[in-house]
Design a protein around this motif. Structure first.
Motif, PDB file in Angstrom:
ATOM      1  N   ASN A  45       0.837  -1.189   0.000  1.00  0.00           N
ATOM      2  CA  ASN A  45       0.000   0.000   0.000  1.00  0.00           C
ATOM      3  C   ASN A  45       0.876   1.245   0.000  1.00  0.00           C
ATOM      4  N   SER A  47       1.385   4.799   1.378  1.00  0.00           N
ATOM      5  CA  SER A  47       0.889   5.636   2.478  1.00  0.00           C
ATOM      6  C   SER A  47       0.548   7.019   1.943  1.00  0.00           C
ATOM      7  N   ASP A  50      -4.697   6.308  -0.015  1.00  0.00           N
ATOM      8  CA  ASP A  50      -5.546   5.184   0.358  1.00  0.00           C
ATOM      9  C   ASP A  50      -6.168   4.542  -0.875  1.00  0.00           C
TER      10      ASP A  50
END
Length: 86
Positions: A45, A47, A50
């Motif tokens: 992911n 940061s 999202d």
């Protein structure tokens, strides 16, 4: 922003997964891989963004053979791995 894969920058403009392989078009060249050349598919992911990930295709035995796809929607990562590794 920085992740364990490196700096986040959207260098790969387009990519396509076809029945026979993956094609990734960047600013200076296009890389084509057969699906049987890909050893693993991982992601992390991003940061601050999202719902987006860095997707990594490992095409050889070392980290130098990795192809990075930036800003891949997170909901597609598992399906991409399933299609490529099937």
């Amino acid at each position: 922003k920085k992740t364990k894969f490196g700096l986040v920058s959207p260098h790969v403009r387009a990519s396509a997964v076809r029945a026979h392989g993956v094609a990734a078009g960047a600013k200076t060249r296009t890389t084509k891989l057969n699906l049987d050349q890909i050893r693993s598919v991982t992601w992390e992911n991003i940061s601050g963004f999202d719902g987006y990930c860095i997707l990594v295709l490992q095409a050889g035995p070392t980290d130098k053979s990795n192809l990075f796809f930036y800003f891949v929607p997170a909901q597609y990562c598992d399906d991409i791995r399933r299609c490529i590794m099937a």
